[in-house]
Design a protein around this motif. Structure first.
Motif, PDB file in Angstrom:
ATOM      1  N   ARG A 213       0.718  -1.369   0.000  1.00  0.00           N
ATOM      2  CA  ARG A 213       0.084   0.298  -0.025  1.00  0.00           C
ATOM      3  C   ARG A 213       0.803   1.216   0.073  1.00  0.00           C
ATOM      4  O   ARG A 213       0.606   2.280  -0.682  1.00  0.00           O
ATOM      5  CB  ARG A 213      -0.908  -0.019   1.291  1.00  0.00           C
ATOM      6  N   ALA A 214       1.860   1.260   0.812  1.00  0.00           N
ATOM      7  CA  ALA A 214       2.793   2.416   0.825  1.00  0.00           C
ATOM      8  C   ALA A 214       3.568   2.566  -0.322  1.00  0.00           C
ATOM      9  O   ALA A 214       3.606   3.644  -0.956  1.00  0.00           O
ATOM     10  CB  ALA A 214       3.893   2.110   1.803  1.00  0.00           C
ATOM     11  N   PHE A 215       4.074   1.376  -1.205  1.00  0.00           N
ATOM     12  CA  PHE A 215       4.398   1.604  -2.507  1.00  0.00           C
ATOM     13  C   PHE A 215       3.478   2.104  -3.423  1.00  0.00           C
ATOM     14  O   PHE A 215       3.689   2.810  -4.341  1.00  0.00           O
ATOM     15  CB  PHE A 215       5.050   0.043  -2.883  1.00  0.00           C
ATOM     16  N   GLU A 216       2.307   1.734  -3.587  1.00  0.00           N
ATOM     17  CA  GLU A 216       1.295   2.106  -4.325  1.00  0.00           C
ATOM     18  C   GLU A 216       1.003   3.614  -4.053  1.00  0.00           C
ATOM     19  O   GLU A 216       0.966   4.531  -5.093  1.00  0.00           O
ATOM     20  CB  GLU A 216      -0.195   1.480  -4.081  1.00  0.00           C
ATOM     21  N   ILE A 217       0.958   4.234  -2.982  1.00  0.00           N
ATOM     22  CA  ILE A 217       0.944   5.604  -2.628  1.00  0.00           C
ATOM     23  C   ILE A 217       2.174   6.276  -3.268  1.00  0.00           C
ATOM     24  O   ILE A 217       1.939   7.269  -3.964  1.00  0.00           O
ATOM     25  CB  ILE A 217       0.896   5.984  -1.186  1.00  0.00           C
ATOM     26  N   CYS A 218       3.340   5.797  -3.294  1.00  0.00           N
ATOM     27  CA  CYS A 218       4.332   6.469  -3.599  1.00  0.00           C
ATOM     28  C   CYS A 218       4.507   6.746  -5.270  1.00  0.00           C
ATOM     29  O   CYS A 218       4.759   7.686  -5.544  1.00  0.00           O
ATOM     30  CB  CYS A 218       5.782   5.766  -3.094  1.00  0.00           C
ATOM     31  N   VAL A 219       4.168   5.608  -5.791  1.00  0.00           N
ATOM     32  CA  VAL A 219       4.263   5.477  -7.295  1.00  0.00           C
ATOM     33  C   VAL A 219       3.294   6.152  -7.916  1.00  0.00           C
ATOM     34  O   VAL A 219       3.394   6.498  -9.236  1.00  0.00           O
ATOM     35  CB  VAL A 219       4.208   4.134  -7.860  1.00  0.00           C
ATOM     36  N   LYS A 220       1.939   6.482  -7.298  1.00  0.00           N
ATOM     37  CA  LYS A 220       0.890   7.108  -7.798  1.00  0.00           C
ATOM     38  C   LYS A 220       0.911   8.613  -7.665  1.00  0.00           C
ATOM     39  O   LYS A 220       0.545   9.334  -8.541  1.00  0.00           O
ATOM     40  CB  LYS A 220      -0.282   6.510  -7.046  1.00  0.00           C
ATOM     41  N   GLU A 221       1.779   9.228  -6.467  1.00  0.00           N
ATOM     42  CA  GLU A 221       1.993  10.525  -6.464  1.00  0.00           C
ATOM     43  C   GLU A 221       3.417  10.898  -7.152  1.00  0.00           C
ATOM     44  O   GLU A 221       3.283  12.084  -7.144  1.00  0.00           O
ATOM     45  CB  GLU A 221       2.032  10.405  -4.797  1.00  0.00           C
ATOM     46  N   ALA A 226       9.761   4.148  -8.592  1.00  0.00           N
ATOM     47  CA  ALA A 226       9.449   2.592  -9.203  1.00  0.00           C
ATOM     48  C   ALA A 226       9.783   1.831  -7.747  1.00  0.00           C
ATOM     49  O   ALA A 226      10.672   2.291  -6.898  1.00  0.00           O
ATOM     50  CB  ALA A 226      10.216   2.215 -10.207  1.00  0.00           C
ATOM     51  N   ALA A 227       9.356   0.762  -7.750  1.00  0.00           N
ATOM     52  CA  ALA A 227       9.566   0.027  -6.491  1.00  0.00           C
ATOM     53  C   ALA A 227       9.848  -1.563  -6.825  1.00  0.00           C
ATOM     54  O   ALA A 227       9.142  -1.909  -7.558  1.00  0.00           O
ATOM     55  CB  ALA A 227       8.053   0.157  -5.500  1.00  0.00           C
ATOM     56  N   TYR A 228      10.577  -1.987  -6.101  1.00  0.00           N
ATOM     57  CA  TYR A 228      10.958  -3.678  -6.307  1.00  0.00           C
ATOM     58  C   TYR A 228      10.742  -4.361  -4.742  1.00  0.00           C
ATOM     59  O   TYR A 228      11.213  -3.957  -3.768  1.00  0.00           O
ATOM     60  CB  TYR A 228      12.390  -3.914  -6.709  1.00  0.00           C
ATOM     61  N   ILE A 229      10.234  -5.415  -5.008  1.00  0.00           N
ATOM     62  CA  ILE A 229       9.990  -6.376  -3.802  1.00  0.00           C
ATOM     63  C   ILE A 229      10.866  -7.708  -4.138  1.00  0.00           C
ATOM     64  O   ILE A 229      10.537  -8.424  -4.917  1.00  0.00           O
ATOM     65  CB  ILE A 229       8.495  -6.818  -3.539  1.00  0.00           C
ATOM     66  N   ARG A 245      -4.403  -6.239  -9.714  1.00  0.00           N
ATOM     67  CA  ARG A 245      -5.624  -5.744  -9.509  1.00  0.00           C
ATOM     68  C   ARG A 245      -5.313  -3.827  -9.571  1.00  0.00           C
ATOM     69  O   ARG A 245      -6.374  -3.124 -10.025  1.00  0.00           O
ATOM     70  CB  ARG A 245      -6.150  -5.965  -8.085  1.00  0.00           C
ATOM     71  N   GLN A 246      -4.607  -3.667  -8.896  1.00  0.00           N
ATOM     72  CA  GLN A 246      -4.404  -2.193  -8.825  1.00  0.00           C
ATOM     73  C   GLN A 246      -3.569  -1.351  -9.925  1.00  0.00           C
ATOM     74  O   GLN A 246      -3.269  -0.086 -10.063  1.00  0.00           O
ATOM     75  CB  GLN A 246      -3.840  -1.660  -7.577  1.00  0.00           C
ATOM     76  N   GLU A 247      -3.118  -2.463 -10.867  1.00  0.00           N
ATOM     77  CA  GLU A 247      -2.539  -1.923 -12.247  1.00  0.00           C
ATOM     78  C   GLU A 247      -1.222  -1.326 -11.899  1.00  0.00           C
ATOM     79  O   GLU A 247      -0.950  -0.084 -12.263  1.00  0.00           O
ATOM     80  CB  GLU A 247      -3.401  -1.274 -13.058  1.00  0.00           C
ATOM     81  N   LEU A 248      -0.420  -2.030 -11.145  1.00  0.00           N
ATOM     82  CA  LEU A 248       0.772  -1.305 -10.478  1.00  0.00           C
ATOM     83  C   LEU A 248       2.106  -1.777 -11.058  1.00  0.00           C
ATOM     84  O   LEU A 248       3.236  -1.719 -10.815  1.00  0.00           O
ATOM     85  CB  LEU A 248       1.061  -1.393  -9.170  1.00  0.00           C
ATOM     86  N   GLY A 249       1.757  -2.928 -12.206  1.00  0.00           N
ATOM     87  CA  GLY A 249       2.972  -3.726 -12.698  1.00  0.00           C
ATOM     88  C   GLY A 249       3.715  -2.941 -13.456  1.00  0.00           C
ATOM     89  O   GLY A 249       5.085  -3.311 -13.582  1.00  0.00           O
ATOM     90  N   GLY A 250       3.479  -1.600 -13.813  1.00  0.00           N
ATOM     91  CA  GLY A 250       4.548  -0.853 -14.551  1.00  0.00           C
ATOM     92  C   GLY A 250       5.495  -0.321 -13.648  1.00  0.00           C
ATOM     93  O   GLY A 250       6.568   0.206 -14.035  1.00  0.00           O
TER      94      GLY A 250
END
Length: 368
Positions: A213-221, A226-229, A245-250
């Motif tokens: 969720r934190a990564f999602e906030i960062c990459v959308k703002e 970019a983020a790597y797990i 689901r959140q279309e974060l693959g890019g």
């Protein structure tokens, strides 16, 4: 005559706890010590195994198929298997890790007549996040097991108060150490993309829903993030589905288990952790030595590794919004990121070297 030493681990994977055992084995003189490892059977042939890495070092490995992380009747069978093994090999030193092998190994070790039973606490089952009944049940088990050890080693100072029932002469803190030579990588950053990275086992203590969720906030703002797990475990599928689901693959990549972690760290800018409890966090040292500022949670031993506002930023656990805010604070300030990265490297060099870690363990082993 060589001293016979055995380490007990549950999971035969290569996470932080298992790396500690390998580092100790790697730095013991084979002319002075005959080394053994007892652990569970490996269930994942695709990932590197503690068993294969130990065997490369000349360690004799004993696999117990009934040894499992979960509590059950199989533990009684393991109890008697350990008793038989300990009496057969007549170990001089039994060194246990984790709660399960720490409980069984210490009791059986003393019953078998071993002269030295050492337990390293890499985490506690009776932590504050556990419910009242379970927490006190695990505490009672730990108190009982405490009668069967000669030395208890903590990986942080925070746990000192948790082990009030162990005589002070039998307990000490030894910070984990990392091999600085392995991590001597030149930072490879030569573009404007800010890369966030998490490395670790994908399990409940790491609070992966908060991290993603934190990564999602960062990459959308921020378009330049970019983020790597990096890692594997029970939350892998959850993260994979969330990213889709959140279309974060890019922008958010799930890399799985990797052998080139040192190179990945060198190619990133900020390390991020979201644990709800963590005794130490060896990977924070690896990130810090690579020159990365760290954003993590203020739980257990982490504040002893990451100094807030000096080598990184700490937030309260369970708050992905606060985690993201701290990440963006560093990402938006290149001078702050650089200063924290340099401070992190100095702190690791001065406090968490493998050399000092090994020296302290050798001193304990030489007492017996």
């Amino acid at each position: 005559m060589k001293k016979k030493i055995v380490h007990l681990q549950v999971l035969p994977i290569l996470s932080g706890v298992q790396k500690i055992t390998l580092n100790i084995f790697r730095n013991l003189d084979p002319d002075l010590y005959e080394m053994f490892l007892i652990c569970a059977q490996s269930e994942d042939s695709d990932n590197p195994s503690l068993i294969s890495e130990a065997e490369k070092l000349g360690v004799k490995v004993i696999v117990l198929k009934d040894l499992k992380r979960e509590i059950g009747l199989h533990d009684l069978k393991v109890f008697f298997q350990l008793l038989k093994i300990f009496r057969k090999y007549d170990f001089d030193i039994i060194h246990t890790h984790s709660s399960k092998t720490g409980f069984l190994g210490r009791i059986v070790g003393k019953l078998s007549g071993c002269k030295a039973v050492i337990h390293t606490v890499h985490g506690i089952a009776f932590h504050d996040r556990e419910n009242f009944l379970n927490r006190n049940f695990y505490l009672i088990l730990e108190i009982f097991a405490g009668f069967f050890n000669d030395e208890v080693i903590l990986v942080n100072k925070y746990y000192q108060s948790k082990f009030w029932f162990i005589p002070r002469k039998k307990i000490q803190t030894i910070y984990n150490g990392i091999d600085l030579e392995v991590l001597k990588r030149k930072r490879n950053r030569n573009d404007d993309l800010i890369k966030l990275i998490f490395v670790g086992r994908l399990d409940r203590p790491k609070a992966l829903p908060d991290l993603i969720r934190a990564f999602e906030i960062c990459v959308k703002e921020r378009n330049n993030i970019a983020a790597y797990i990096v890692g594997d475990g029970e939350y892998y599928d959850y993260l994979k589905e969330y990213i889709a689901r959140q279309e974060l693959g890019g922008k958010v990549k799930l890399l799985g288990w990797r052998f080139d972690v040192a190179d990945l760290l060198a190619d990133c800018d900020i390390f991020v952790g979201s644990s709800i409890y963590e005794a130490f966090g060896l990977v924070y040292c690896e990130a810090g030595y690579t020159g990365l500022p760290v954003v993590a949670t203020r739980v257990e031993g982490i504040p002893e590794v990451i100094l807030h506002n000096e080598t990184g930023l700490l937030v309260e656990p369970g708050n992905p919004e606060a985690l993201a805010k701290a990440v963006l604070q560093i990402a938006d300030n290149g001078e702050l990121a650089e200063a924290m990265g340099k401070a992190a490297r100095r702190r690791v060099e001065e406090n968490f070297s493998l050399t000092e870690f090994i020296r302290q363990y050798k001193e304990i082993y030489e007492l017996y």
